[in-house]
Design a protein around this motif. Structure first.
Motif, PDB file in Angstrom:
ATOM      1  N   LYS A   1       4.367   2.120   9.902  1.00 55.00           N
ATOM      2  CA  LYS A   1       5.164   2.645  11.011  1.00 55.00           C
ATOM      3  C   LYS A   1       5.217   1.627  12.156  1.00 55.00           C
ATOM      4  CE  LYS A   1       4.221   7.568  10.198  1.00 55.00           C
ATOM      5  NZ  LYS A   1       5.611   8.035  10.121  1.00 55.00           N
ATOM      6  N   VAL A   2       6.299   1.705  12.924  1.00 54.38           N
ATOM      7  CA  VAL A   2       6.516   0.810  14.058  1.00 54.38           C
ATOM      8  C   VAL A   2       6.633   1.649  15.318  1.00 54.38           C
ATOM      9  CG1 VAL A   2       8.038  -0.925  15.065  1.00 54.38           C
ATOM     10  CG2 VAL A   2       7.679  -0.873  12.596  1.00 54.38           C
ATOM     11  N   ALA A   3       5.982   1.215  16.382  1.00 54.33           N
ATOM     12  CA  ALA A   3       6.038   1.939  17.653  1.00 54.33           C
ATOM     13  C   ALA A   3       7.319   1.566  18.401  1.00 54.33           C
ATOM     14  CB  ALA A   3       4.813   1.608  18.501  1.00 54.33           C
ATOM     15  N   VAL A   4       8.067   2.581  18.823  1.00 59.20           N
ATOM     16  CA  VAL A   4       9.282   2.386  19.614  1.00 59.20           C
ATOM     17  C   VAL A   4       9.085   3.050  20.969  1.00 59.20           C
ATOM     18  CG1 VAL A   4      11.736   2.942  19.826  1.00 59.20           C
ATOM     19  CG2 VAL A   4      10.801   2.208  17.619  1.00 59.20           C
ATOM     20  N   MET A   5       9.249   2.279  22.030  1.00 57.41           N
ATOM     21  CA  MET A   5       9.096   2.795  23.394  1.00 57.41           C
ATOM     22  C   MET A   5      10.408   3.416  23.857  1.00 57.41           C
ATOM     23  SD  MET A   5       6.887  -0.398  24.961  1.00 57.41           S
ATOM     24  CE  MET A   5       8.054  -1.658  24.402  1.00 57.41           C
ATOM     25  N   ILE A   6      10.309   4.556  24.529  1.00 59.65           N
ATOM     26  CA  ILE A   6      11.484   5.318  24.955  1.00 59.65           C
ATOM     27  C   ILE A   6      11.384   5.630  26.446  1.00 59.65           C
ATOM     28  CG2 ILE A   6      12.814   7.449  24.666  1.00 59.65           C
ATOM     29  CD1 ILE A   6      11.681   7.665  21.848  1.00 59.65           C
ATOM     30  N   ALA A   7      12.456   5.350  27.164  1.00 63.25           N
ATOM     31  CA  ALA A   7      12.596   5.789  28.554  1.00 63.25           C
ATOM     32  C   ALA A   7      13.928   6.522  28.650  1.00 63.25           C
ATOM     33  CB  ALA A   7      12.560   4.606  29.514  1.00 63.25           C
ATOM     34  N   ILE A   8      13.898   7.789  29.058  1.00 66.50           N
ATOM     35  CA  ILE A   8      15.121   8.592  29.122  1.00 66.50           C
ATOM     36  C   ILE A   8      15.268   9.180  30.518  1.00 66.50           C
ATOM     37  CG2 ILE A   8      13.865  10.534  28.081  1.00 66.50           C
ATOM     38  CD1 ILE A   8      17.657   9.847  27.811  1.00 66.50           C
ATOM     39  N   GLU A   9      16.422   9.008  31.078  1.00 66.62           N
ATOM     40  CA  GLU A   9      16.710   9.392  32.454  1.00 66.62           C
ATOM     41  C   GLU A   9      17.248  10.822  32.518  1.00 66.62           C
ATOM     42  OE1 GLU A   9      19.121   6.610  35.466  1.00 66.62           O
ATOM     43  OE2 GLU A   9      20.405   7.578  33.996  1.00 66.62           O
ATOM     44  N   HIS A  10      16.901  11.526  33.594  1.00 59.72           N
ATOM     45  CA  HIS A  10      17.510  12.822  33.890  1.00 59.72           C
ATOM     46  C   HIS A  10      18.492  12.607  35.035  1.00 59.72           C
ATOM     47  CE1 HIS A  10      14.818  15.640  31.593  1.00 59.72           C
ATOM     48  NE2 HIS A  10      14.080  14.537  31.573  1.00 59.72           N
ATOM     49  N   ASN A  11      19.748  13.023  34.852  1.00 63.94           N
ATOM     50  CA  ASN A  11      20.733  12.797  35.910  1.00 63.94           C
ATOM     51  C   ASN A  11      20.706  13.926  36.939  1.00 63.94           C
ATOM     52  OD1 ASN A  11      22.168  14.954  34.734  1.00 63.94           O
ATOM     53  ND2 ASN A  11      23.395  13.565  33.465  1.00 63.94           N
ATOM     54  N   GLU A  12      21.671  13.873  37.855  1.00 66.39           N
ATOM     55  CA  GLU A  12      21.665  14.821  38.973  1.00 66.39           C
ATOM     56  C   GLU A  12      21.828  16.272  38.536  1.00 66.39           C
ATOM     57  OE1 GLU A  12      23.571  12.231  38.617  1.00 66.39           O
ATOM     58  OE2 GLU A  12      22.961  10.800  40.170  1.00 66.39           O
ATOM     59  N   THR A  13      22.443  16.487  37.383  1.00 68.25           N
ATOM     60  CA  THR A  13      22.646  17.854  36.896  1.00 68.25           C
ATOM     61  C   THR A  13      21.507  18.302  35.989  1.00 68.25           C
ATOM     62  OG1 THR A  13      23.956  17.056  35.011  1.00 68.25           O
ATOM     63  CG2 THR A  13      25.150  17.604  37.028  1.00 68.25           C
TER      64      THR A  13
END
Length: 310
Positions: A156-168
């Motif tokens: 397995k390979v580690a994948v880094m995730i950054a996910i934004e929450h918008n104004e709504t």
């Protein structure tokens, strides 16, 4: 504007780009939106040669609109490239190299694979804006288990995730990257690269991530191991990870080698961040914009002799 700046249907694509000259004119408008500028003397006056080159009236330098782009030195008609980009962007989940080979009638899988990887390298702009506001941060494991590996992560390979929450309060843009090893401070470095200082970062409370509070971020965390429902701790990250794995299985059938995984992540990022586009033709337009600003990446640089084509 749909139907003005880019075609809105495949039939319109065929009408707009019936030959190489029409494709060259379109690429020139994308590469030089303010008009032609000679790369040698910066003059703007030119004439077109019979070979389809832009010749500077001042210094006489001949310039090709495709030079230094992913179309550099291509022997295939540009209208075929445009069709490939249309098929790639007009389908919600994209297509595999095998699918591209079949629809365009390429004689070899290698050609289709190379085209796909050239286009993937144009899908993410290096100077893109950072995420901001409220951002979830974590990593997920991609791949399967290796037999007789004695447990652990296997292959397995580690994948880094950054996910934004918008104004709504809905999910906004995503950023993805491959980590060398899971559970390291590399996730902090990733955060500082893709997230604007002053943003609020939500994590699962891993000790390595608590440094974020000292790096100009508001760090909010919930200990994942003590939560009754771990998926509820970082719901955005869990959703993105689930959709990513489903895409790798459904579209690419897990035919992804680790060395090329970053470029598949770029394609997923390109699609996810434009998932609400009202016209698929807009994705065609955006990818062409970035293609004329992307290095050629010849086949010998895409292929690794020791591993071949995945």
């Amino acid at each position: 504007m749909r139907g003005v700046d880019y075609p809105s249907t495949y039939q319109q694509l065929l009408d707009w780009f019936p030959d190489n000259d029409s494709c060259l004119d379109y690429l020139a408008a994308l590469r030089w939106p303010e008009g032609f500028v000679c790369p040698k003397c910066e003059a703007r006056e030119f004439w077109r040669t019979g070979a389809g080159l832009w010749m500077c009236r001042t210094c006489g330098r001949r310039t090709s609109v495709t030079a230094g782009t992913i179309f550099d030195r291509t022997r295939t008609p540009l209208s075929t490239w445009f069709a490939a980009i249309w098929f790639l962007t007009s389908q919600k989940n994209g297509m595999s190299a095998l699918g591209l080979q079949r629809v365009l009638g390429f004689g070899s899988y290698e050609t289709a694979w190379a085209w796909m990887h050239k286009l993937r390298r144009a899908m993410v702009r290096p100077e893109r804006d950072k995420l901001s506001g409220v951002v979830e941060l974590d990593e997920t494991m991609i791949g399967g288990a290796t037999r007789n590996s004695g447990g652990g992560y296997g292959d397995k390979v580690a994948v880094m995730i950054a996910i934004e929450h918008n104004e709504t309060h809905r999910l906004g843009r995503v950023r993805l990257a491959v980590a060398d090893h899971p559970g390291t401070s590399q996730l902090v470095d990733f955060a500082t690269t893709v997230i604007e200082p002053g943003s609020t970062i939500r994590t699962d409370g891993a000790r390595t991530l608590r440094r974020l509070a000292d790096l100009g971020y508001t760090h909010e965390f919930t200990l994942g191991y003590s939560a009754p429902d771990k998926a509820s701790v970082l719901p955005g990250v869990h959703l993105v990870a689930s959709l990513l794995k489903r895409w790798l299985i459904g579209t690419l059938h897990f035919r992804v080698e680790e060395q090329h995984l970053p470029y598949y992540l770029d394609e997923y990022t390109f699609r996810f961040n434009r998932r609400n586009a009202k016209s698929r033709g807009l994705l065609f337009y955006r990818l062409l914009q970035q293609a004329v600003d992307t290095d050629p990446h010849p086949l010998k640089d895409l292929l690794k002799p020791e591993t071949g084509i995945p």
